[in-house]
Design a protein around this motif. Structure first.
Motif, short mmCIF file in Angstrom:
data_model
loop_
_atom_site.label_atom_id
_atom_site.label_comp_id
_atom_site.label_asym_id
_atom_site.label_seq_id
_atom_site.Cartn_x
_atom_site.Cartn_y
_atom_site.Cartn_z
N MET A 138 0.81 -1.10 -0.12
CA MET A 138 0.24 -0.01 0.06
C MET A 138 1.01 1.16 0.07
SD MET A 138 -3.22 -0.99 2.54
CE MET A 138 -2.52 0.24 3.75
N GLU A 139 1.46 1.65 -1.16
CA GLU A 139 2.13 2.90 -1.41
C GLU A 139 1.24 4.00 -1.68
OE1 GLU A 139 5.79 2.64 -3.27
OE2 GLU A 139 6.17 0.48 -2.79
N LYS A 140 1.45 5.08 -1.29
CA LYS A 140 0.63 6.43 -1.63
C LYS A 140 1.27 6.88 -3.15
CE LYS A 140 0.22 9.74 1.34
NZ LYS A 140 -0.66 10.33 2.11
N GLU A 167 -12.76 21.32 -0.68
CA GLU A 167 -12.09 21.88 -2.07
C GLU A 167 -10.63 22.14 -1.80
OE1 GLU A 167 -12.88 25.25 -5.49
OE2 GLU A 167 -14.18 24.96 -3.94
N THR A 168 -10.21 22.91 -0.68
CA THR A 168 -9.02 23.21 -0.40
C THR A 168 -8.22 21.97 -0.30
OG1 THR A 168 -9.87 25.09 0.93
CG2 THR A 168 -7.70 24.22 1.37
N HIS A 169 -8.70 20.66 0.40
CA HIS A 169 -7.88 19.60 0.44
C HIS A 169 -7.66 19.03 -0.90
CE1 HIS A 169 -8.71 18.95 4.79
NE2 HIS A 169 -7.37 18.40 4.73
N ILE A 170 -8.30 19.12 -1.99
CA ILE A 170 -8.43 18.56 -2.98
C ILE A 170 -7.22 19.39 -3.93
CG2 ILE A 170 -9.58 18.23 -5.21
CD1 ILE A 170 -10.27 16.28 -3.08
N SER A 171 -7.44 20.81 -3.72
CA SER A 171 -6.54 21.54 -4.50
C SER A 171 -5.11 21.51 -4.04
CB SER A 171 -7.06 23.01 -4.22
OG SER A 171 -6.05 23.94 -4.91
N ARG A 172 -4.96 21.35 -2.77
CA ARG A 172 -3.58 21.29 -2.09
C ARG A 172 -3.09 19.88 -2.50
NH1 ARG A 172 -4.54 23.55 3.99
NH2 ARG A 172 -4.37 25.72 3.39
N PHE A 173 -3.74 18.73 -2.69
CA PHE A 173 -3.52 17.36 -3.07
C PHE A 173 -2.95 17.44 -4.64
CE2 PHE A 173 -4.66 13.47 -5.32
CZ PHE A 173 -3.79 12.43 -4.65
N PHE A 174 -3.59 18.18 -5.26
CA PHE A 174 -3.25 18.37 -6.83
C PHE A 174 -1.89 19.11 -7.02
CE2 PHE A 174 -7.15 16.39 -7.81
CZ PHE A 174 -6.78 15.36 -8.38
N ASN A 175 -1.76 20.04 -6.04
CA ASN A 175 -0.61 21.11 -6.14
C ASN A 175 0.62 20.61 -5.50
OD1 ASN A 175 -1.65 23.15 -7.81
ND2 ASN A 175 -3.12 23.75 -6.28
N HIS A 176 0.42 19.51 -4.72
CA HIS A 176 1.58 18.75 -3.88
C HIS A 176 1.97 19.65 -2.67
CE1 HIS A 176 2.23 16.24 -7.49
NE2 HIS A 176 2.27 17.32 -8.25
N ASP A 177 0.94 20.52 -2.35
CA ASP A 177 1.07 21.27 -1.27
C ASP A 177 0.50 20.70 0.10
OD1 ASP A 177 2.06 23.69 0.02
OD2 ASP A 177 -0.18 24.37 -0.30
N GLY A 178 -0.24 19.30 -0.21
CA GLY A 178 -0.61 18.75 1.05
C GLY A 178 -0.92 17.38 0.89
N LEU A 185 -2.95 13.67 1.58
CA LEU A 185 -4.24 12.76 1.95
C LEU A 185 -3.88 11.61 2.29
CD1 LEU A 185 -6.66 13.53 -0.95
CD2 LEU A 185 -6.60 14.60 1.25
N SER A 186 -4.46 10.94 3.13
CA SER A 186 -4.23 9.46 3.67
C SER A 186 -4.34 8.50 2.52
CB SER A 186 -5.18 8.99 4.61
OG SER A 186 -6.60 8.79 4.00
N TYR A 187 -3.76 7.36 2.62
CA TYR A 187 -3.84 6.31 1.53
C TYR A 187 -4.98 6.03 1.00
CZ TYR A 187 -3.44 2.01 -0.67
OH TYR A 187 -3.66 1.00 -1.71
N GLU A 188 -5.94 5.95 2.00
CA GLU A 188 -7.57 5.73 1.68
C GLU A 188 -8.27 6.81 0.81
OE1 GLU A 188 -6.19 5.48 4.65
OE2 GLU A 188 -6.03 2.99 4.92
N ALA A 189 -7.68 7.83 1.29
CA ALA A 189 -8.47 9.26 0.57
C ALA A 189 -8.01 9.17 -0.78
CB ALA A 189 -8.08 10.48 1.41
N GLU A 190 -6.67 8.89 -0.84
CA GLU A 190 -6.15 8.96 -2.28
C GLU A 190 -6.78 8.03 -3.24
OE1 GLU A 190 -1.33 10.28 -1.64
OE2 GLU A 190 -1.88 8.29 -2.10
N GLN A 191 -6.86 6.90 -2.75
CA GLN A 191 -7.59 5.72 -3.55
C GLN A 191 -8.93 6.07 -3.90
OE1 GLN A 191 -5.71 3.31 -4.81
NE2 GLN A 191 -4.27 4.45 -3.80
N LEU A 192 -9.75 6.83 -2.87
CA LEU A 192 -11.22 7.34 -3.23
C LEU A 192 -11.06 8.27 -3.99
CD1 LEU A 192 -14.11 7.25 -2.47
CD2 LEU A 192 -13.41 8.83 -0.53
#
Length: 62
Positions: A1-3, A34-45, A47-54
């Protein structure tokens, strides 16, 4: 289970863009802000492994 790697996140972003899914729509579908999603795609934050998979599954199935 790698991120997801930065490259995989970038590829996922391109798929999201091609499918014309807005961050706001994706956030509502997966139950994150929306902030979490934006940060995720900008490599600025992160998400947990489960959240990434979701997020990945939701984009692929959209």
């Amino acid at each position: 289970m790698e991120k997801l790697t930065a490259e995989q996140i970038d590829q996922l972003f391109l798929i999201k863009h091609r499918k014309k899914i807005k961050n706001k729509e994706l956030a509502a579908m997966v139950g994150y802000s929306e902030t979490h999603i934006s940060r995720f795609f900008n490599h600025d934050g992160t998400l947990s492994y489960e959240a990434e998979q979701l997020v990945k599954r939701t984009i692929e199935e959209a």
